[in-house]
Scaffold this active site. Structure first.
Site: not given
Ligand code: F6P
Length: 358
Positions: A114, A135, A137, A172, A180-181, A232, A285
């Site tokens: 962005g 970033t 990401d 389990r 990571g968007h 995510e 982060r």
């Protein structure tokens, strides 16, 4: 020369190291010929004229410091417009006014996707801009690596490492949700680094049935536990076939706080096993940059300073084949770098016996 610096978008490790890299190089090479200004909280500070002169001392002892000494905010465009907020054009006009009033000869902008769109907009409106790719990401087009990514990979890997022992003790299945968007780089690298059994990334839509089969196979092979690293931004096969509108509606109606919880419910249903979800979130982060990010940020910083000295504005510094190069902002802005589903590292993950959930 008057230079304004700002950090924008989500913070990450290595921002201060990069600011320091730019400042140190400029002070070393230009001495008193340069004055640096810190613009507070990203583009907000540029819009509101919130900036201050900085001194060489401000850049001391920040190489290892997490976050950003300048503060940051999400980029001002493409957000929900609140009625009381300025229009995008007004925001741009205010930024241009600040640049003029402050007499900035150049802006150094550190940010992700962005941020780069806005930086390019400023360039198109006559502002001299040099940018640095940050970033966790790693989804910025034009560079092989962004700073912050390697530190976040380390943290996410440590989380999965720790989950191993408790997953083993309780036999389990664990889902670890990684940031990571819309890109799977962080999940892919952390998953491989920590020996996850299944890696689910947005670029390869998942099938809950296939993941259940992978878990059951491990159980049959005598393995007491399974660890699934889920990005995510992961999407199911069914979702991948939807239109944007249908997808949005389906996600809004989803009764789970995130895709990981939905997958956990699906897997419980399919395997009858107990599933736990762990979300390290912003932990990924935070804190000090790892050594590799300190090096990368410093190299980016030094290279950005060189571009300024040479008057090569309108560029982002980028890593390609272990060299720092300049990439035109016009090429970077608006392009996302996602994981190609058939790329080498995905093929190698599969060769290692990992399931990609498809
Ligand atoms: O872009 C970095 C990132 O941490 C993404 O991985 C994540 O989706 C997003 O920012 C979280 O944003 P925020 O800090 O605004 O919650």
């Amino acid at each position: 020369m008057k230079i304004g610096m700002l950090t924008s978008g989500g913070d990450c490790q290595g921002l201060n190291a990069a600011l320091r890299g730019v400042a140190k190089t400029l002070y070393n090479e230009m001495g008193k010929g340069v004055t640096l200004y810190g613009i507070r909280d990203g583009y907000r500070g540029l819009i509101e004229g919130d900036y201050h002169e900085m001194k060489p001392d401000d850049f001391s002892d920040i190489l290892t410091l997490g976050g950003t000494i300048l503060g940051t905010s999400r980029q001002p465009f493409k957000q929900m417009q609140r009625p009381e907020e300025d229009s995008e054009q007004t925001k741009l006009d205010k930024m241009l006014k600040t640049v003029k009033k402050a007499g900035f000869d150049c802006l150094v902008i550190l940010g992700g996707n962005g941020t780069h769109k806005t930086a390019n907009l400023l360039r198109e409106n006559g502002v001299n801009v040099v940018t640095l790719p940050k970033t966790i990401d790693n989804d910025l087009w034009g560079t092989e690596l962004t700073f912050g990514f390697q530190s976040a990979v380390n943290i996410a890997s440590e989380v999965i490492d720790s989950i191993h022992s408790t997953a083993f003790s309780h036999s389990r299945v664990f889902i670890v949700e990684i940031m990571g968007h819309k890109a799977g780089w962080l999940t892919l690298h952390a998953g491989i680094a920590s020996g996850a059994d299944v890696i689910v990334i947005p670029e390869i839509p998942y099938s809950a049935k296939k993941i259940a089969q992978a878990i059951e196979k491990r159980a049959k092979d005598g393995k007491r536990f399974s660890i699934i690293a889920v990005a995510e931004g992961a999407v199911s096969r069914e979702e991948a076939a939807m239109s944007k509108k249908e997808f949005k509606a389906a996600r809004e109606a989803m009764p789970y706080p995130s895709v990981s919880y939905r997958l956990a419910a699906e897997l419980k249903e399919l395997t009858g096993q107990e599933i736990r979800v762990t979300i390290p979130g912003h932990f990924q982060r935070g804190g000090a940059p790892c050594a590799a990010d300190r090096v990368l940020s410093s190299r980016f910083g030094a290279a950005a300073a060189e571009l300024i000295r040479e008057g090569k504005f309108g560029n982002m510094v980028a890593l390609r084949d272990d060299k720092i190069v300049a990439v035109p902002l016009s090429e970077v802005a608006g392009k996302l770098k996602t994981v190609p589903p058939d790329c080498e590292i995905v093929a190698q993950a599969r060769a290692l016996g990992l399931s990609m959930g498809d």
